[in-house]
Design a protein around this motif. Sequence first.
Motif, mmCIF file in Angstrom:
data_model
loop_
_atom_site.group_PDB
_atom_site.id
_atom_site.type_symbol
_atom_site.label_atom_id
_atom_site.label_comp_id
_atom_site.label_asym_id
_atom_site.label_seq_id
_atom_site.Cartn_x
_atom_site.Cartn_y
_atom_site.Cartn_z
ATOM 1 N N GLN A 209 -2.973 5.747 -0.452
ATOM 2 C CA GLN A 209 -2.101 5.141 0.514
ATOM 3 C C GLN A 209 -2.657 5.055 2.069
ATOM 4 N N ARG A 210 -3.573 5.804 2.150
ATOM 5 C CA ARG A 210 -4.185 6.014 3.563
ATOM 6 C C ARG A 210 -5.030 4.811 3.735
ATOM 7 N N TRP A 211 -6.132 4.509 2.478
ATOM 8 C CA TRP A 211 -7.097 3.500 2.427
ATOM 9 C C TRP A 211 -6.340 2.175 2.518
ATOM 10 N N PHE A 212 -5.101 2.147 1.839
ATOM 11 C CA PHE A 212 -4.480 0.786 1.767
ATOM 12 C C PHE A 212 -3.803 0.455 3.191
ATOM 13 N N VAL A 213 -3.155 1.293 3.746
ATOM 14 C CA VAL A 213 -2.760 1.151 4.898
ATOM 15 C C VAL A 213 -3.618 0.813 6.203
ATOM 16 N N TYR A 214 -4.654 1.834 6.145
ATOM 17 C CA TYR A 214 -5.484 1.844 7.523
ATOM 18 C C TYR A 214 -6.954 1.063 7.081
ATOM 19 N N ILE A 215 -7.265 1.040 6.160
ATOM 20 C CA ILE A 215 -8.860 0.458 5.665
ATOM 21 C C ILE A 215 -8.593 -0.757 5.123
ATOM 22 N N LEU A 216 -8.105 -0.883 4.210
ATOM 23 C CA LEU A 216 -8.076 -2.469 3.452
ATOM 24 C C LEU A 216 -7.948 -3.590 4.193
ATOM 25 N N PRO A 217 -9.014 -4.624 4.020
ATOM 26 C CA PRO A 217 -8.860 -5.722 4.706
ATOM 27 C C PRO A 217 -7.679 -6.563 4.604
ATOM 28 N N VAL A 218 -6.979 -6.660 3.363
ATOM 29 C CA VAL A 218 -6.017 -7.553 3.344
ATOM 30 C C VAL A 218 -4.892 -6.914 4.080
#
Length: 388
Positions: A209-218
């Motif tokens: 979730q952290r990666w999805f919200v904060y990092i993922l370019p999309v």
Amino acid sequence: MPDSPRAATAPRLPSLTGLRFAAALLVFGVHAYSFIPVGGFAHDLGHLLLDPGDLGVSFFFVLSGFVLTWAARGDGPAPGRGLGRFFAGRFLRIYPAYLVALALAVASKWVGDLIDPVGNRMNQVNGHNLTTSVFLVQAWFPDDVTYLGINPVAWSLSCEIAFYAAFPLLYPLLRHLAGRALAVAAIGLVALGLLMPLIAHLWVDPDYQRWFVYILPVTRGVEFALGIALALLVRSGAWRGPGLPVATGLFVANYLAVNLLPHQVRDTAAVLATTALLIPAAATADLTGARSVWRHPALVRLGDASYAFFLVHLTIITTVMTYLGRSHDYPAWQAVPLGLGFLVVSYAVAMPLHRYVEAPAMRLLRRRRRPAAIPAPRAPQPDRVGVG
């Protein structure tokens, strides 16, 4: 972050360049606060003033969409040049300074290994991390060992590369919206950004979730698309929002209240709405000649070098702190001068990087660009509405 309004043709928007310095300073502040252990009142004050500084990245993502749109004309991102030259220009904008900073970060890891050979530093140099860093694809990997590899701040440039690839699609799509529809799109993008933590909670594995919200370019592309919509509103004369003093005050108040919000919202969307007011307000102040402290020549000069500063500051902080050690709290009388020293040294390194690497690449880019005049914003039509 890389995009600068000074790269666009006239009219220039120097207040946005000055604001780039402020946003870079926020990011620097959170990293200095994170790597210089302090206790007591200094820790509490740092938590209030510096801990939300990572939200400066959100400002850069919105600004990136805004300034690319401000420079674009016609139905495509680079009229008269084609996509090949557009992407060549983006390559010249990012890669020369980035590769120098990456080499500096690799060297710092070697120095860190000499100082602390048994240290457990997550962002070690290995074949995988070096490959993903060179090609700026680290943000697509959900493990923090990869997306924070070697030079941790570079994950945001991985997002920028994705934004550049999407811009030739997003810009024509949003450009053909009418004023009212464009305003609705901007409001919808702000709402979507605010909803991302909920979307992650409902449909994303908790480990990611952290990666999805904060990092993922999309996901972060929502902020970039918002910047495009805001620039189109300002350019068409359809923008309706507060003036620069009010927008600045709202942003500051929002920033100081960030840590009162749930961490799921705080991580990315906490200042999105006020960022969406501040950037157009600064641009409008430049277009109308209204007073703006962000146009001060010193701030504009610092803003010009903010990309180089962004690239090198964390490498400098982590290298020195590996030598000094982080096993004990530093009293405020030591921590404050140390942080200011990091700031001065980071800009001392960034200025030559900007002058001798970044600026020559940009001059080459400008020689390749066909001059194009940017008309002043049209007077708003009765059927046009804005945001705010």
